[in-house]
Design a protein around this motif. Sequence first.
Motif: not given
Length: 325
Positions: A165-167, A181-186
């Motif tokens: 997973t990349i954040y 904050i951390f957010v997910r990235s595709s």
Amino acid sequence: MASSSSSGLTFKIHPLVIVNISDHYTRVKSQLNLPPSLTSTSSAATSNNNNNNSNGGENNQQKPPRVYGCVIGVQRGRTVEIFNSFELIYDPSTRSLDRSFLEKKQELYKKVFPHFYVLGWYSTGSDTQESDMHFHKALMDINESPLYVLLNPAINPAQKDLPVTIYESELHVIDGVPQLIFVRSSYTIETVEAERISVDHVAHLKPSGGSAATQLAAQLTGIHSAIKMLNSRIRVVHQYLVGMQKGDIPCESSLLRQVSSLLRRLPAIESEKFQDDFLMEYNDTLLITYLAMFTNCSSTMNELVDKFNTAYDRHSRRGGRTAFI
């Protein structure tokens, strides 16, 4: 943590990064699982790579270790491509990062890859933790918006996606207070020819036992089976076309168009350029084979000479004679 990123960046990660992180975690975990007589020796070498060494041997057995490192690559416009990674020395208990080690690694990579720079960092675990933000902020003096690559080392046979997973970090206002904050990235997997060959070789390695010759034989057997099946299907198509030409089988224009379209995709092997390229590749392959044979013969000859000199030297000590070579 927000569900997805709104930065609009496109992330591409190379298999080498995933292999490096997995190798880092495997080495640290194997050192922690050493026998009791060797645990004290190995714990000093791995104390800076995981957050469990300061809790004693029992906690090491209960909690999986965490490893830390940097990911490097390039950013072209809105596309971020992660090419490689390297390990870092970090103590989670004191939240201290070895800056001198990081700067030395950066300098070494800059000499080899001048266009690469630190894009962010990586770690292992099933999900982000509160302590991850402290490490994340520590790298903001190198990259103002670092990314976070998280690898989940837990084995889940039902999972088909990569456990990576990349954040990204974004500033959100929560309860009237701005927080990072951390957010997910595709992301997508990007490979080059050398990486495909390496990953294919790693994928065919057996977990335990089996020599390189056995692994190569198994791989060549699979290739042989695929070629054999392709040959049988080509024969079926050929027999069908011959029967259609003789009038034994009714003519189907749609099938002929499909066969003609397939044949047009094949390279023109009767051209002069193809013959020149083929002969060049064939000669290069023969040359490499000959060099390998000469190297093997030279190695065998050196071993024979060493054995002869050893035996002759022992005999000369008794008779007063000198070595042959």
